[in-house]
Every structure is written in structure tokens, then in C-alpha cells.
Design an enzyme around this catalytic site. Structure first.
Site, PDB file in Angstrom:
ATOM      1  N   SER A 142       0.876  -1.169   0.000  1.00  0.00           N
ATOM      2  CA  SER A 142       0.000   0.000   0.000  1.00  0.00           C
ATOM      3  C   SER A 142       0.914   1.221   0.000  1.00  0.00           C
ATOM      4  O   SER A 142       2.117   1.096   0.311  1.00  0.00           O
ATOM      5  CB  SER A 142      -0.847  -0.028   1.277  1.00  0.00           C
ATOM      6  N   TYR A 155      -1.966  -1.411  10.413  1.00  0.00           N
ATOM      7  CA  TYR A 155      -1.912  -1.532   8.947  1.00  0.00           C
ATOM      8  C   TYR A 155      -0.570  -1.025   8.414  1.00  0.00           C
ATOM      9  O   TYR A 155       0.083  -1.677   7.595  1.00  0.00           O
ATOM     10  CB  TYR A 155      -3.067  -0.721   8.359  1.00  0.00           C
TER      11      TYR A 155
HETATM   12  P1  NAD Z   1     -11.721  -6.313  -0.098  1.00  0.00           P
HETATM   13  O1  NAD Z   1     -12.329  -6.211   1.255  1.00  0.00           O
HETATM   14  O2  NAD Z   1     -12.519  -5.915  -1.295  1.00  0.00           O
HETATM   15  O3  NAD Z   1     -11.194  -7.810  -0.357  1.00  0.00           O
HETATM   16  C1  NAD Z   1     -10.427  -8.491   0.600  1.00  0.00           C
HETATM   17  C2  NAD Z   1     -10.619  -9.984   0.410  1.00  0.00           C
HETATM   18  O4  NAD Z   1      -9.774 -10.655   1.347  1.00  0.00           O
HETATM   19  C3  NAD Z   1     -12.059 -10.454   0.672  1.00  0.00           C
HETATM   20  O5  NAD Z   1     -12.497 -11.299  -0.375  1.00  0.00           O
HETATM   21  C4  NAD Z   1     -11.943 -11.221   1.993  1.00  0.00           C
HETATM   22  O6  NAD Z   1     -12.873 -12.292   2.108  1.00  0.00           O
HETATM   23  C5  NAD Z   1     -10.508 -11.730   1.918  1.00  0.00           C
HETATM   24  N1  NAD Z   1      -9.950 -12.065   3.226  1.00  0.00           N
HETATM   25  C6  NAD Z   1     -10.037 -11.359   4.367  1.00  0.00           C
HETATM   26  N2  NAD Z   1      -9.425 -12.023   5.365  1.00  0.00           N
HETATM   27  C7  NAD Z   1      -8.939 -13.168   4.830  1.00  0.00           C
HETATM   28  C8  NAD Z   1      -8.209 -14.262   5.347  1.00  0.00           C
HETATM   29  N3  NAD Z   1      -7.856 -14.327   6.648  1.00  0.00           N
HETATM   30  N4  NAD Z   1      -7.870 -15.264   4.513  1.00  0.00           N
HETATM   31  C9  NAD Z   1      -8.226 -15.222   3.206  1.00  0.00           C
HETATM   32  N5  NAD Z   1      -8.925 -14.219   2.660  1.00  0.00           N
HETATM   33  C10 NAD Z   1      -9.278 -13.207   3.463  1.00  0.00           C
HETATM   34  O7  NAD Z   1     -10.361  -5.467   0.006  1.00  0.00           O
HETATM   35  P2  NAD Z   1      -9.401  -4.820  -1.107  1.00  0.00           P
HETATM   36  O8  NAD Z   1      -9.524  -3.353  -0.989  1.00  0.00           O
HETATM   37  O9  NAD Z   1      -9.564  -5.482  -2.417  1.00  0.00           O
HETATM   38  O10 NAD Z   1      -7.983  -5.199  -0.460  1.00  0.00           O
HETATM   39  C11 NAD Z   1      -7.124  -6.198  -0.979  1.00  0.00           C
HETATM   40  C12 NAD Z   1      -5.697  -5.883  -0.562  1.00  0.00           C
HETATM   41  O11 NAD Z   1      -5.318  -4.618  -1.102  1.00  0.00           O
HETATM   42  C13 NAD Z   1      -5.480  -5.782   0.961  1.00  0.00           C
HETATM   43  O12 NAD Z   1      -4.241  -6.364   1.289  1.00  0.00           O
HETATM   44  C14 NAD Z   1      -5.440  -4.293   1.192  1.00  0.00           C
HETATM   45  O13 NAD Z   1      -4.707  -3.944   2.349  1.00  0.00           O
HETATM   46  C15 NAD Z   1      -4.752  -3.840  -0.076  1.00  0.00           C
HETATM   47  N6  NAD Z   1      -4.933  -2.421  -0.384  1.00  0.00           N
HETATM   48  C16 NAD Z   1      -6.188  -1.910  -0.583  1.00  0.00           C
HETATM   49  C17 NAD Z   1      -6.316  -0.567  -0.888  1.00  0.00           C
HETATM   50  C18 NAD Z   1      -7.664   0.066  -1.085  1.00  0.00           C
HETATM   51  O14 NAD Z   1      -7.723   1.312  -1.117  1.00  0.00           O
HETATM   52  N7  NAD Z   1      -8.738  -0.689  -1.272  1.00  0.00           N
HETATM   53  C19 NAD Z   1      -5.188   0.241  -0.993  1.00  0.00           C
HETATM   54  C20 NAD Z   1      -3.934  -0.328  -0.804  1.00  0.00           C
HETATM   55  C21 NAD Z   1      -3.822  -1.668  -0.502  1.00  0.00           C
END
Ligand code: NAD
Length: 260
Positions: A142, A155
Site C-alpha cells: 500500500s 496496517y
Molecule cells: P476487499 O475487502 O474488497 O477484499 C479483501 C478480500 O480478502 C475479501 O475477499 C476477503 O474475504 C478476503 N480475506 C479477508 N481475510 C482473509 C483471510 N484471513 N484469509 C483469506 N482471505 C481473506 O479489500 P481490497 O480493498 O480489495 O484489499 C485487498 C488488498 O489490497 C489488501 O491487502 C489491502 O490492504 C490492499 N490495499 C487496498 C487498498 C484500497 O484502497 N482498497 C489500498 C492499498 C492496498
């Protein structure tokens, strides 16, 4: 097709960024594993990929459970013969001021982001070595792998930690053709971010519109969210890059929020 018949495991691929990476890899000919704690939603992504003529399978995986990670990777290797790409993407967000952060929630954050990355790496590396083809490991970092924000101590700590893991895996993997890189997205409108908007508005005592414009997107060059497809394109670049020239790196995709 940049990933023809490459076996690609994407954790957290039932939603958001992981889902878009899975759809993109499948379009590029990859055999995609939708690994998620939520099997029903994972199966829906498989159905979508198969309906479009792609190859996919769903596996249940809580990335914090060594036995579930190992069982899921074994299942993939039995079905498809190996692992070429791992995207360690599963993640959640929990926000509190540091002095109010419940210890159990801190540990949960570190377990999902760091234990998850470690356990999936540990399970996949032997198969990447055994195939003789090496592989690509991609960690979902991130901008918070480089920067801090208030309320996000767990985080930010976890996302910074992924860079250390990545660099180590890149060094250990070099002679086997195993590459490791981190993607560092800015804010992307997914369920993870939609949940934070009202939480931050309450914690900071400001409106939800102000959370978006004055907190999340304030430092971008254009006030725009990064999209799931923006992140998926970077994930495709890392997955399809066939040499060790590109390893141990972290690439920020954030509309200029963070510039190195
Ligand atoms: P999201 O909530 O849309 O998807 C996350 C997925 O992870 C879900 O399908 C959930 O069921 C799964 N999950 C949660 N805990 C789990 C576990 N213990 N084992 C297996 N699966 C699990 O979130 P997103 O925004 O798509 O985030 C995905 C990644 O991207 C994360 O690592 C997040 O930190 C990172 N990220 C997101 C953003 C943002 O702005 N959305 C920015 C930077 C980084």
C-alpha cells in the site's frame, strides 16, 4: 497472452483488488486460483471467469492458518501440477488511535497481512523451485508501505513489513528464478475502503465527503481514486516479467499521492 497456462494463486480474490487481478490473469490465459476465506464469493468469481472461457478454481483459505494454506496449495498442485505466480493480497483494515488499539485486533491485523504473506510464500516456494521454472511472488502492499496515516498503526506496520519480506524472498529466490515484488496502491474504492469512510468520519469528527477529499485523496495530483484495474495492470506486469531484472521492488500506483 502473457500468462498462458501459468498457475496463479491469488489470495483474497473473492472481492475488490484480488478479484480484478484474477479476472485480468484469466483473460491473459492464466489458470487462476481464487483463494479466499469466503468460498461462496470465491466460487462466484470462478463462475464469472469460466463463463468468459477462462480457467479457474476456488479454494478455501484462511491465510492465517498454516494447515489451510498448505492444504489449499497441495490441492492446486495436485490439480494443476505446480504454482507459477502467487499474489498475496488478502487483507482487512482496522482503525483506532494507537492507545485505544485492542491488542487482539492488532494481532489479527499482523496475522492476516504478515503471517498470511509468510505462510503462502513458504507453501509456494518449494513448488516454484521444483518446477525449475521459478515464479513470481507479488505482495499487496500500500502507499502505507511507505507512508503513515493516523489511526492505522497496525496496517502501516504490517504494510511496511511486507517490503522486508519481499526483499528477503527476492534475495533467497534469485538463483531459482523466483522473483518477489510489492504493489503499493493508493486508495481504491473497494468494500475495504467503503467501510473506512464512515469509521474515519466518526473518529476524526468530519463529514464522509471530507474523509474522501481531505484525507484519502488530498495528496493525489488530481483528486482521483486508483482503480482495481490500475492495480491489476501492475500485477500483470510483475507476473509476466520473465527475468530477475525486476525483483525486490515496490511500485506505487496512487495518482501521485506518494512519489519516491
Ligand atoms: P476487499 O475487502 O474488497 O477484499 C479483501 C478480500 O480478502 C475479501 O475477499 C476477503 O474475504 C478476503 N480475506 C479477508 N481475510 C482473509 C483471510 N484471513 N484469509 C483469506 N482471505 C481473506 O479489500 P481490497 O480493498 O480489495 O484489499 C485487498 C488488498 O489490497 C489488501 O491487502 C489491502 O490492504 C490492499 N490495499 C487496498 C487498498 C484500497 O484502497 N482498497 C489500498 C492499498 C492496498
Amino acid at each position: 497472452m502473457k500468462l498462458k497456462d501459468k498457475v496463479c494463486i491469488v489470495t483474497g480474490a473473492a472481492s475488490g483488488i484480488g478479484k480484478q487481478i484474477a479476472l485480468t490473469y484469466a483473460r491473459e490465459g492464466g489458470k487462476v486460483v481464487i483463494a479466499d476465506i469466503n468460498l461462496q464469493s470465491a466460487q462466484a468469481v470462478v463462475d464469472e471467469i469460466q463463463a468468459a472461457g477462462g480457467q479457474a478454481m476456488a479454494v478455501t483459505m484462511d491465510v492465517t492458518s498454516e494447515s489451510e494454506v498448505n492444504a489449499a496449495v497441495d490441492k492446486v498442485v495436485k490439480a494443476w501440477g505446480g504454482v507459477d505466480v502467487l499474489v498475496s493480497n488478502a487483507g482487512v483494515q482496522i482503525v483506532h488511535p494507537v492507545e485505544e488499539f485492542p491488542f487482539a485486533e492488532w494481532k489479527k491485523m499482523l496475522a492476516i497481512h504478515l503471517d498470511g504473506a509468510f505462510l503462502t510464500t513458504k507453501a509456494c516456494v518449494p513448488h516454484m523451485k521444483a518446477s525449475g521454472r521459478g515464479g513470481s511472488i507479488i505482495y499487496m502492499g500500500s502507499v502505507h508501505s511507505k507512508e503513515a496515516s493516523v489511526l492505522k498503526s497496525a496496517y502501516v506496520t504490517a504494510k511496511h513489513g511486507l517490503i522486508g519480506l519481499c526483499k528477503t524472498v527476492a534475495k533467497e529466490g534469485g538463483k531459482h528464478g523466483i522473483r518477489a515484488n510489492v504493489i503499493c496502491p493508493g486508495f481504491v474504492r473497494t468494500p475495504l475502503v467503503d467501510k473506512q469512510i464512515p469509521e474515519q468520519a466518526q473518529a476524526l469528527g468530519i463529514s464522509e465527503a471530507d474523509v474522501i477529499s481531505k484525507v484519502m485523496l488530498k495528496e493525489t495530483v488530481d483528486g482521483e481514486f486508483t482503480t482495481v484495474q490500475d492495480v491489476a495492470e501492475v500485477a500483470l506486469l510483475f507476473a509476466g516479467f520473465e527475468s530477475n531484472a525486476l525483483t525486490g521492488q515496490s511500485l506505487v500506483v496512487s495518482h501521485g499521492w506518494f512519489m519516491q
